[in-house]
Design a protein around this motif. Sequence first.
Motif, PDB file in Angstrom:
ATOM      1  N   HIS A  77      -6.878   1.059   6.392  1.00 25.90           N
ATOM      2  CA  HIS A  77      -5.725   0.383   5.778  1.00 25.90           C
ATOM      3  C   HIS A  77      -5.562   0.726   4.302  1.00 25.90           C
ATOM      4  O   HIS A  77      -4.976  -0.053   3.544  1.00 25.90           O
ATOM      5  CB  HIS A  77      -5.827  -1.147   5.947  1.00 25.90           C
ATOM      6  N   ARG A  78      -6.047   1.894   3.880  1.00 23.58           N
ATOM      7  CA  ARG A  78      -5.814   2.314   2.496  1.00 23.58           C
ATOM      8  C   ARG A  78      -4.407   2.875   2.333  1.00 23.58           C
ATOM      9  O   ARG A  78      -3.887   2.930   1.217  1.00 23.58           O
ATOM     10  CB  ARG A  78      -6.862   3.360   2.086  1.00 23.58           C
ATOM     11  N   TRP A  79      -3.813   3.352   3.417  1.00 26.88           N
ATOM     12  CA  TRP A  79      -2.419   3.789   3.425  1.00 26.88           C
ATOM     13  C   TRP A  79      -1.589   2.775   4.215  1.00 26.88           C
ATOM     14  O   TRP A  79      -2.078   2.184   5.182  1.00 26.88           O
ATOM     15  CB  TRP A  79      -2.266   5.157   4.115  1.00 26.88           C
ATOM     16  N   SER A  80      -0.325   2.631   3.831  1.00 22.60           N
ATOM     17  CA  SER A  80       0.565   1.818   4.663  1.00 22.60           C
ATOM     18  C   SER A  80       0.965   2.594   5.916  1.00 22.60           C
ATOM     19  O   SER A  80       1.108   2.010   6.999  1.00 22.60           O
ATOM     20  CB  SER A  80       1.822   1.417   3.879  1.00 22.60           C
ATOM     21  N   ARG A 115       0.836  -1.200   0.000  1.00 26.65           N
ATOM     22  CA  ARG A 115       0.000   0.000   0.000  1.00 26.65           C
ATOM     23  C   ARG A 115       0.871   1.250   0.000  1.00 26.65           C
ATOM     24  O   ARG A 115       1.954   1.273   0.570  1.00 26.65           O
ATOM     25  CB  ARG A 115      -0.924  -0.004   1.219  1.00 26.65           C
ATOM     26  N   ASP A 166      -1.229   5.231  -6.211  1.00 28.80           N
ATOM     27  CA  ASP A 166      -0.521   3.958  -6.052  1.00 28.80           C
ATOM     28  C   ASP A 166       0.946   4.166  -5.703  1.00 28.80           C
ATOM     29  O   ASP A 166       1.562   3.299  -5.078  1.00 28.80           O
ATOM     30  CB  ASP A 166      -0.622   3.134  -7.338  1.00 28.80           C
TER      31      ASP A 166
END
Length: 346
Positions: free
Chosen positions: A306-309, A2, A263
Amino acid sequence: MRPALELICPGLLGPLPLRPEPFPALPNLDRLLARARPFTDAETDPFVALFAAFGYRGEPGRDLPSAPLCLLGEAPELIAPGAGEDAYWLHADPVYLRPDMERLRLFELERFALTAEETAALVSSFNDHFADEGVELFAPTPQRWYLRLAHPPALVTTPLYRVLGEALSADAISGADALTWTRLLNEVQMLFFADPVNRAREARGVPVVNGLWPWGGGRLPAPPSRGPGLVVGEHPLTYGLARWAGAGHRTPAQWLQDPAVSDRGILVYDDSPWRALHGRDLGAWADALVACDAALGAPVRALRRHRWSEIVLEPCTGMGYRTSAWGLLRWWRRRGLRGHCRLARR
């Protein structure tokens, strides 16, 4: 893997002349800082941090080439193929030099900005006077000027933001060509002193433009092999870095309307707290933090899902802060932004 969101925000943690009371409510910044994993190899210079986000570390004994990248951001036609992409560029910002005891202090003209007409007249005067010296002055905006040089100088400079309001030291400009450039800058002072633009400004009781400050010189580097997919910011360097790297660019207002996830990650640059502290305006600093905290609302919610690391905060103090979705669960950690702020040395 991610993507990550990186926020470079100089001035976020001070140094403050004193702590504002009441301290602003900053729920998102408090949560990120309280539950972060600190790291100690973060940058202290905001421009160095911006370049580092693209894997560019500069060369020892040479300026970080911010001038060609800023120019690429606000006047790309001057540095386009065939127009000057191989030229050596320097920032040459107009400044007000004021005698103080035995030294000069350097100040910006932001509060008493030049008009477009004043700028054109001073640039024309400079270029006429130095027509045979291999230097040419360009002014895409009244506040930011650039020099194009026929030959790269043996020069190491100090960024303008490092000398504002300070007494100029002998080593602010160094290198084998430092003496030549000191003489040129002294000649610029005499040229501008006699210019009708400055006589008119003096009559109006506003600061004159009696100098240029050269810094951030270099050629446009080769494009980087890595970097974020989207750059968010209003500074010309953010536009230039995005164009240089083939990344997208949005202003903060545009990104707030649609806080997209890239991305390749997102780099956000917010220097409003830093500028407020330069102006010694604690109220503006608090307002800047409130706006920054509001802008982080959507990213913090995306991190929780959890869309970002991770979200990385870099306040340019030498310490950075990484917060993951799992880190947000450490509810017992309560040391928020106020506990991380630094007071200025007296």
